[in-house]
Design a protein around this motif. Sequence first.
Motif, PDB file in Angstrom:
ATOM      1  N   TRP A 164      -5.329   8.392   4.614  1.00 29.99           N
ATOM      2  CA  TRP A 164      -5.327   8.724   3.187  1.00 29.99           C
ATOM      3  C   TRP A 164      -5.554  10.210   2.989  1.00 29.99           C
ATOM      4  CZ3 TRP A 164      -4.317   4.915  -0.304  1.00 29.99           C
ATOM      5  CH2 TRP A 164      -4.340   3.604   0.203  1.00 29.99           C
ATOM      6  N   ARG A 165      -5.033  10.735   1.899  1.00 33.78           N
ATOM      7  CA  ARG A 165      -5.228  12.139   1.542  1.00 33.78           C
ATOM      8  C   ARG A 165      -6.704  12.443   1.315  1.00 33.78           C
ATOM      9  NH1 ARG A 165      -1.805  13.181  -3.367  1.00 33.78           N
ATOM     10  NH2 ARG A 165      -3.335  11.777  -4.266  1.00 33.78           N
ATOM     11  N   SER A 166      -7.441  11.483   0.708  1.00 36.70           N
ATOM     12  CA  SER A 166      -8.856  11.705   0.404  1.00 36.70           C
ATOM     13  C   SER A 166      -9.594  10.378   0.288  1.00 36.70           C
ATOM     14  CB  SER A 166      -9.009  12.469  -0.918  1.00 36.70           C
ATOM     15  OG  SER A 166      -8.619  11.635  -2.002  1.00 36.70           O
ATOM     16  N   GLU A 167     -10.917  10.448   0.337  1.00 37.85           N
ATOM     17  CA  GLU A 167     -11.755   9.266   0.121  1.00 37.85           C
ATOM     18  C   GLU A 167     -11.529   8.718  -1.284  1.00 37.85           C
ATOM     19  OE1 GLU A 167     -14.453   6.212   0.794  1.00 37.85           O
ATOM     20  OE2 GLU A 167     -13.683   7.620   2.274  1.00 37.85           O
ATOM     21  N   GLU A 168     -11.350   9.603  -2.246  1.00 36.48           N
ATOM     22  CA  GLU A 168     -11.126   9.178  -3.637  1.00 36.48           C
ATOM     23  C   GLU A 168      -9.842   8.358  -3.765  1.00 36.48           C
ATOM     24  OE1 GLU A 168     -13.967  12.311  -3.350  1.00 36.48           O
ATOM     25  OE2 GLU A 168     -11.870  12.372  -2.704  1.00 36.48           O
ATOM     26  N   PHE A 209      -1.718   7.723  -0.222  1.00 41.21           N
ATOM     27  CA  PHE A 209      -1.483   6.981   1.021  1.00 41.21           C
ATOM     28  C   PHE A 209      -0.604   7.824   1.941  1.00 41.21           C
ATOM     29  CE2 PHE A 209       1.440   4.407   3.531  1.00 41.21           C
ATOM     30  CZ  PHE A 209       0.550   3.690   4.303  1.00 41.21           C
ATOM     31  N   GLU A 210      -0.978   7.866   3.232  1.00 44.66           N
ATOM     32  CA  GLU A 210      -0.211   8.652   4.205  1.00 44.66           C
ATOM     33  C   GLU A 210       0.344   7.838   5.370  1.00 44.66           C
ATOM     34  OE1 GLU A 210      -2.780  11.908   5.350  1.00 44.66           O
ATOM     35  OE2 GLU A 210      -2.541  12.890   3.406  1.00 44.66           O
ATOM     36  N   VAL A 270       0.817  -1.218   0.000  1.00 44.68           N
ATOM     37  CA  VAL A 270       0.000   0.000   0.000  1.00 44.68           C
ATOM     38  C   VAL A 270       0.854   1.273   0.000  1.00 44.68           C
ATOM     39  CG1 VAL A 270      -0.259   0.130   2.513  1.00 44.68           C
ATOM     40  CG2 VAL A 270      -2.022   1.091   1.067  1.00 44.68           C
ATOM     41  N   GLU A 271       2.066   1.179   0.475  1.00 46.01           N
ATOM     42  CA  GLU A 271       2.889   2.348   0.728  1.00 46.01           C
ATOM     43  C   GLU A 271       3.150   3.223  -0.500  1.00 46.01           C
ATOM     44  OE1 GLU A 271       3.197  -0.596   1.976  1.00 46.01           O
ATOM     45  OE2 GLU A 271       3.773  -0.508   4.061  1.00 46.01           O
TER      46      GLU A 271
END
Length: 108
Positions: free
Chosen positions: A57-61, A36-37, A30-31
């Motif tokens: 995550w940066r956003s839901e999208e 990904f944060e 995932v990285e």
Amino acid sequence: MSIVKINALTVPADQREVLEKRFSARAGAVEGSDGFEWFELLRPLEGTDQYLVYTKWRSEEDFQAWMSGPAKRAHGEGKGEGERPKPASTDSTLWSFEVVQQEGPKRA
């Protein structure tokens, strides 16, 4: 702001090592994903049989894009390589949160 997804996995005691080894083996899955944060696998210490899989995550999208592609591969979908191993968890629940405030350690 960012979003957090927490997957609460119910894991019987005899499957804990299996679960942890599987997550260790998928390191890097995932990285590199866009948006990904952060990732953490949290092992219960007392009072529960639930592991928590924490991702930020940066956003839901961005999360949905990962779920519709790389997540399927990471979880063995579409591999066509025989039977998938039995899940280590007996149940899972996905929680979603929006980050409304965050703090880090103060720097001297």
